[in-house]
Design a protein around this motif. Structure first.
Motif, short mmCIF file in Angstrom:
data_model
loop_
_atom_site.label_atom_id
_atom_site.label_comp_id
_atom_site.label_asym_id
_atom_site.label_seq_id
_atom_site.Cartn_x
_atom_site.Cartn_y
_atom_site.Cartn_z
N GLU A 104 38.51 122.11 -41.57
CA GLU A 104 38.44 121.24 -40.40
C GLU A 104 39.16 119.91 -40.63
O GLU A 104 39.80 119.37 -39.72
CB GLU A 104 36.98 121.00 -40.07
CG GLU A 104 36.73 120.31 -38.75
CD GLU A 104 35.24 120.18 -38.50
OE1 GLU A 104 34.84 120.37 -37.34
OE2 GLU A 104 34.50 119.90 -39.45
N ASP A 121 38.40 119.52 -25.99
CA ASP A 121 36.95 119.36 -26.15
C ASP A 121 36.56 119.39 -27.62
O ASP A 121 35.78 118.57 -28.11
CB ASP A 121 36.20 120.48 -25.41
CG ASP A 121 36.39 120.41 -23.91
OD1 ASP A 121 36.73 119.33 -23.40
OD2 ASP A 121 36.20 121.45 -23.25
N TRP A 122 37.10 120.39 -28.32
CA TRP A 122 36.76 120.57 -29.73
C TRP A 122 37.19 119.36 -30.56
O TRP A 122 36.43 118.85 -31.38
CB TRP A 122 37.41 121.84 -30.26
CG TRP A 122 37.12 122.09 -31.71
CD1 TRP A 122 36.05 122.76 -32.23
CD2 TRP A 122 37.90 121.66 -32.82
NE1 TRP A 122 36.12 122.78 -33.60
CE2 TRP A 122 37.25 122.11 -33.99
CE3 TRP A 122 39.08 120.94 -32.96
CZ2 TRP A 122 37.75 121.86 -35.26
CZ3 TRP A 122 39.57 120.68 -34.22
CH2 TRP A 122 38.91 121.15 -35.36
N GLN A 147 34.98 116.32 -29.81
CA GLN A 147 33.66 116.44 -30.43
C GLN A 147 33.73 116.12 -31.92
O GLN A 147 32.91 115.36 -32.46
CB GLN A 147 33.12 117.85 -30.24
CG GLN A 147 31.80 118.10 -30.97
CD GLN A 147 31.27 119.49 -30.70
OE1 GLN A 147 30.68 119.75 -29.67
NE2 GLN A 147 31.50 120.41 -31.63
N ASP A 148 34.72 116.68 -32.58
CA ASP A 148 34.85 116.48 -34.02
C ASP A 148 35.09 115.01 -34.36
O ASP A 148 34.45 114.45 -35.26
CB ASP A 148 35.99 117.34 -34.55
CG ASP A 148 36.15 117.21 -36.06
OD1 ASP A 148 35.33 117.80 -36.78
OD2 ASP A 148 37.08 116.52 -36.50
N GLN A 192 29.01 125.54 -33.86
CA GLN A 192 29.41 125.29 -32.49
C GLN A 192 30.88 125.64 -32.26
O GLN A 192 31.47 125.21 -31.28
CB GLN A 192 29.19 123.81 -32.15
CG GLN A 192 27.74 123.39 -32.31
CD GLN A 192 27.51 122.00 -31.80
OE1 GLN A 192 27.62 121.74 -30.62
NE2 GLN A 192 27.20 121.10 -32.70
N LEU A 193 31.48 126.41 -33.15
CA LEU A 193 32.89 126.73 -33.01
C LEU A 193 33.19 127.33 -31.65
O LEU A 193 32.57 128.29 -31.22
CB LEU A 193 33.31 127.74 -34.08
CG LEU A 193 33.64 127.18 -35.46
CD1 LEU A 193 34.01 128.31 -36.39
CD2 LEU A 193 34.77 126.18 -35.39
N GLY A 194 34.17 126.75 -30.99
CA GLY A 194 34.62 127.30 -29.74
C GLY A 194 33.73 127.01 -28.55
O GLY A 194 34.03 127.42 -27.45
N PRO A 209 32.10 123.60 -27.59
CA PRO A 209 31.64 122.21 -27.60
C PRO A 209 30.96 121.79 -26.31
O PRO A 209 30.32 120.76 -26.27
CB PRO A 209 32.93 121.42 -27.82
CG PRO A 209 34.00 122.29 -27.28
CD PRO A 209 33.55 123.70 -27.58
#
Length: 220
Positions: A48, A156-157, A160-161, A198-200, A202
């Motif tokens: 990541e 989105d991903w 979030q990260d 939560q992959l994919g 978010p």
């Protein structure tokens, strides 16, 4: 699906056909096989950190749930199955693999730097946010990050990260009101270990854009 310079492609691969379609659509891509132990959490956390700075579509396979897809990857590549397992593909052919505890920054740095293009726009945004954070103990880094997301600069991903990382590493002294507001989007940042659970997905807690817009307005 297409990939822009600012969008992280992160897709679940649940069937052999989805594996084939993913590798066909993305000439340079990676597949990450996820197990259920802490090795997977640590391994994806390492991957990541590189995805924040490099453009690489990633397909992930939850081995326990999607075993036919996992077996298909092993058959396609001739590589012994492991979980966690990170495999880099070019034109559908495996170029590099690393497994288990060997998924480390030392192992991945030469691979990403030598074969995966940098996410120039994201790097510039991160630099701006970091510079702002160094000069202000206030809320401006959060405002800038949320505005960048609402303007379409982050997926989105990716949002979030970056938000969770910013909040988790925030050492500023804050009022209870500020803390409650900032923790509203994703909850306790210390419970977020690489985001693999939560992959994919978010937006699993509702309309993310609407909630970000509401929070931005409340922060003023």
């Amino acid at each position: 699906m297409t990939q822009t310079a600012e969008t992280q492609v992160l897709l679940p691969l649940t069937t052999p056909q989805e594996v084939d379609d993913f590798l066909k659509e993305y000439p340079l891509a990676a597949i990450f096989k996820a197990g259920t132990c802490h090795k997977t959490m640590q391994g994806f956390g390492v991957v990541e950190t590189f995805l924040q700075k490099h453009d690489l579509p990633v397909g992930f396979i939850r081995v326990v749930d999607w075993r036919p897809a996992s077996n298909h990857v092993a058959q396609l590549t001739g590589l012994t199955h492991h979980s966690p397992q990170f495999i880099l593909f070019k034109d559908g052919q495996p170029q590099f693999e690393v497994n288990n505890w060997d998924i480390t920054p030392e192992a991945l740095t030469p691979v990403f730097e030598g074969h995966v293009p940098a996410r120039t726009g994201t790097a510039q945004l991160n630099a701006q946010l970091n510079a702002q954070g160094e000069t202000s103990g206030g809320l401006e880094p959060y405002r800038r990050l949320m505005q960048a997301y609402l303007d379409g600069q982050l997926s989105d991903w990716a949002f979030q990260d970056q938000y969770v990382t910013l909040f988790r590493d925030d050492a500023s002294l804050r009022s209870q009101r500020e803390f409650d507001l900032l923790s509203r989007l994703f909850g306790d940042p210390d419970a977020y270990h690489g985001g693999l659970h939560q992959l994919g997905a978010p937006q699993g807690r509702g309309d993310l854009q609407a909630r970000v817009q509401e929070l931005l307005q409340e922060l003023g």
